[in-house]
Scaffold this motif. Structure first.
Motif, PDB file in Angstrom:
ATOM      1  N   LEU A 114      13.812  -2.832  -0.647  1.00 40.91           N
ATOM      2  CA  LEU A 114      12.518  -3.235   0.292  1.00 40.91           C
ATOM      3  C   LEU A 114      11.414  -3.020  -0.447  1.00 40.91           C
ATOM      4  O   LEU A 114      10.412  -3.844  -0.357  1.00 40.91           O
ATOM      5  CB  LEU A 114      12.725  -2.424   1.681  1.00 40.91           C
ATOM      6  N   LYS A 115      11.107  -1.628  -0.917  1.00 41.75           N
ATOM      7  CA  LYS A 115      10.072  -1.097  -1.439  1.00 41.75           C
ATOM      8  C   LYS A 115       9.565  -1.989  -2.837  1.00 41.75           C
ATOM      9  O   LYS A 115       8.477  -2.786  -3.097  1.00 41.75           O
ATOM     10  CB  LYS A 115      10.032   0.309  -1.880  1.00 41.75           C
ATOM     11  N   GLY A 168      10.935  13.385   3.373  1.00 41.90           N
ATOM     12  CA  GLY A 168      12.097  12.608   2.524  1.00 41.90           C
ATOM     13  C   GLY A 168      12.667  11.490   3.160  1.00 41.90           C
ATOM     14  O   GLY A 168      13.567  10.645   2.770  1.00 41.90           O
ATOM     15  N   LYS A 169      12.032  11.033   4.288  1.00 43.05           N
ATOM     16  CA  LYS A 169      12.468   9.732   5.092  1.00 43.05           C
ATOM     17  C   LYS A 169      10.989   8.799   5.178  1.00 43.05           C
ATOM     18  O   LYS A 169       9.840   9.264   5.448  1.00 43.05           O
ATOM     19  CB  LYS A 169      12.861  10.120   6.245  1.00 43.05           C
ATOM     20  N   TYR A 170      11.392   7.703   5.052  1.00 40.43           N
ATOM     21  CA  TYR A 170      10.260   6.576   5.368  1.00 40.43           C
ATOM     22  C   TYR A 170      10.135   6.166   6.830  1.00 40.43           C
ATOM     23  O   TYR A 170      11.174   6.624   7.490  1.00 40.43           O
ATOM     24  CB  TYR A 170      10.636   5.368   4.676  1.00 40.43           C
ATOM     25  N   ASP A 171       9.168   5.851   7.155  1.00 38.02           N
ATOM     26  CA  ASP A 171       8.914   5.762   8.548  1.00 38.02           C
ATOM     27  C   ASP A 171       9.050   4.017   8.864  1.00 38.02           C
ATOM     28  O   ASP A 171       8.443   3.302   8.694  1.00 38.02           O
ATOM     29  CB  ASP A 171       7.222   5.616   8.928  1.00 38.02           C
ATOM     30  N   MET A 172      10.405   3.894   9.102  1.00 43.41           N
ATOM     31  CA  MET A 172      11.183   2.630   9.275  1.00 43.41           C
ATOM     32  C   MET A 172      10.417   1.881  10.363  1.00 43.41           C
ATOM     33  O   MET A 172      10.510   0.556  10.223  1.00 43.41           O
ATOM     34  CB  MET A 172      12.662   2.723   9.249  1.00 43.41           C
ATOM     35  N   ASP A 173      10.097   2.508  11.336  1.00 48.39           N
ATOM     36  CA  ASP A 173       9.165   1.609  12.342  1.00 48.39           C
ATOM     37  C   ASP A 173       8.198   0.960  11.879  1.00 48.39           C
ATOM     38  O   ASP A 173       7.831  -0.043  12.315  1.00 48.39           O
ATOM     39  CB  ASP A 173       9.032   2.365  13.579  1.00 48.39           C
ATOM     40  N   LYS A 174       7.300   1.905  11.160  1.00 51.76           N
ATOM     41  CA  LYS A 174       5.924   1.486  10.661  1.00 51.76           C
ATOM     42  C   LYS A 174       6.217   0.206   9.641  1.00 51.76           C
ATOM     43  O   LYS A 174       5.648  -0.665   9.613  1.00 51.76           O
ATOM     44  CB  LYS A 174       5.151   2.425  10.130  1.00 51.76           C
ATOM     45  N   ILE A 175       7.313   0.401   8.708  1.00 53.58           N
ATOM     46  CA  ILE A 175       7.721  -0.504   7.767  1.00 53.58           C
ATOM     47  C   ILE A 175       7.993  -1.919   8.603  1.00 53.58           C
ATOM     48  O   ILE A 175       7.467  -2.821   7.781  1.00 53.58           O
ATOM     49  CB  ILE A 175       8.745  -0.022   6.842  1.00 53.58           C
ATOM     50  N   ALA A 176       9.042  -1.667   9.476  1.00 54.93           N
ATOM     51  CA  ALA A 176       9.208  -2.769  10.306  1.00 54.93           C
ATOM     52  C   ALA A 176       8.281  -3.732  10.746  1.00 54.93           C
ATOM     53  O   ALA A 176       8.107  -4.916  10.739  1.00 54.93           O
ATOM     54  CB  ALA A 176      10.551  -2.461  11.073  1.00 54.93           C
ATOM     55  N   GLY A 204       0.835  -1.189  -0.075  1.00 57.93           N
ATOM     56  CA  GLY A 204      -0.208  -0.044   0.124  1.00 57.93           C
ATOM     57  C   GLY A 204       0.838   1.271   0.017  1.00 57.93           C
ATOM     58  O   GLY A 204       1.698   1.247   0.630  1.00 57.93           O
ATOM     59  N   ASP A 205       0.370   2.281  -0.747  1.00 58.90           N
ATOM     60  CA  ASP A 205       0.930   3.594  -0.788  1.00 58.90           C
ATOM     61  C   ASP A 205       1.070   4.175   0.528  1.00 58.90           C
ATOM     62  O   ASP A 205       2.120   4.784   0.825  1.00 58.90           O
ATOM     63  CB  ASP A 205       0.280   4.754  -1.719  1.00 58.90           C
ATOM     64  N   ALA A 206       0.437   4.017   1.363  1.00 65.54           N
ATOM     65  CA  ALA A 206       0.343   4.891   2.737  1.00 65.54           C
ATOM     66  C   ALA A 206       1.542   4.320   3.591  1.00 65.54           C
ATOM     67  O   ALA A 206       2.385   5.151   4.086  1.00 65.54           O
ATOM     68  CB  ALA A 206      -0.908   4.437   3.673  1.00 65.54           C
ATOM     69  N   LEU A 207       1.999   3.085   3.389  1.00 65.54           N
ATOM     70  CA  LEU A 207       3.333   2.657   4.123  1.00 65.54           C
ATOM     71  C   LEU A 207       4.549   3.174   3.517  1.00 65.54           C
ATOM     72  O   LEU A 207       5.289   3.302   4.332  1.00 65.54           O
ATOM     73  CB  LEU A 207       3.436   0.837   4.154  1.00 65.54           C
ATOM     74  N   TRP A 208       4.474   3.488   2.262  1.00 63.67           N
ATOM     75  CA  TRP A 208       5.812   4.036   1.521  1.00 63.67           C
ATOM     76  C   TRP A 208       5.672   5.560   1.357  1.00 63.67           C
ATOM     77  O   TRP A 208       6.565   5.972   0.811  1.00 63.67           O
ATOM     78  CB  TRP A 208       6.131   3.449   0.271  1.00 63.67           C
ATOM     79  N   LYS A 209       4.779   6.329   2.050  1.00 63.99           N
ATOM     80  CA  LYS A 209       4.901   7.781   1.910  1.00 63.99           C
ATOM     81  C   LYS A 209       6.130   8.214   2.702  1.00 63.99           C
ATOM     82  O   LYS A 209       6.173   7.595   3.857  1.00 63.99           O
ATOM     83  CB  LYS A 209       3.322   8.296   2.642  1.00 63.99           C
TER      84      LYS A 209
END
Length: 170
Positions: free
Chosen positions: A120-121, A41-49, A32-37
């Motif tokens: 990862l993406k 300029g930074k990804y929420d790596m905690d949310k991705i992990a 989903g796009d929401a996870l990769w927003k």
């Protein structure tokens, strides 16, 4: 009458469907796009992990549940899924996801958070990605569990579990 080896445990199949649906949902979340927003300029790596760990847990639970049901369809679809994962194990290992000899995943959160986010993406996002393929396999496992647990088979005859019960009365 003793159940035949063709008889499939309906409770196990119901759990199988539920588990496969959970895997489908977690794979969908990863794409989903929401996870990769990006924020600043930074990804929420905690949310991705967290999403990757949830996916890995659902994947492992799906494998465990598939081993508990007597369904050729479910076994075949699960086999396709684990085979695809083994094929992708090198790419997965580059982002902190290890595939064991048992086909199960383990996630090294520190490695995952340090991983190349583009890699990862690419693994989890997009219609041809590993994540999209896992979503499709989870859907196929869910459908197989549903088909095998229903009263009637796909060709309109009584399922083996039901017909085996009727044979006991004859």
């Amino acid at each position: 009458k003793k159940p035949t080896k063709d008889t499939t445990d309906q409770t196990g199949l119901a759990r199988m469907k539920t588990q496969a649906d959970s895997l489908k949902k977690s794979a969908k979340e990863l794409s989903g796009d929401a996870l990769w927003k990006q924020t600043n300029g930074k990804y929420d790596m905690d949310k991705i992990a967290k999403a990757v760990k949830g996916f890995a847990n659902d994947y492992n639970d799906t494998i465990d549940q598939a081993a508990k049901v007597n369904s050729k369809d479910v076994s075949q679809q699960t086999g396709f899924m684990t085979s695809m994962t083994k094929t992708m194990s090198t790419a997965l290992s580059k982002v902190g996801i290890t595939v064991g000899a048992d086909g199960k995943m383990s996630v090294n959160e520190d490695e995952l958070k340090k991983a190349d986010t583009k890699q990862l993406k690419a693994l989890f996002s997009g219609s041809a990605s590993y994540g999209a393929q896992m979503e499709q396999k989870a859907s196929a496992i869910s459908s197989a569990a549903l088909r095998n647990s229903s009263l009637y088979s796909s060709n309109g005859t009584l399922s083996s579990a039901i017909s085996g019960t009727f044979e006991g009365w004859m």
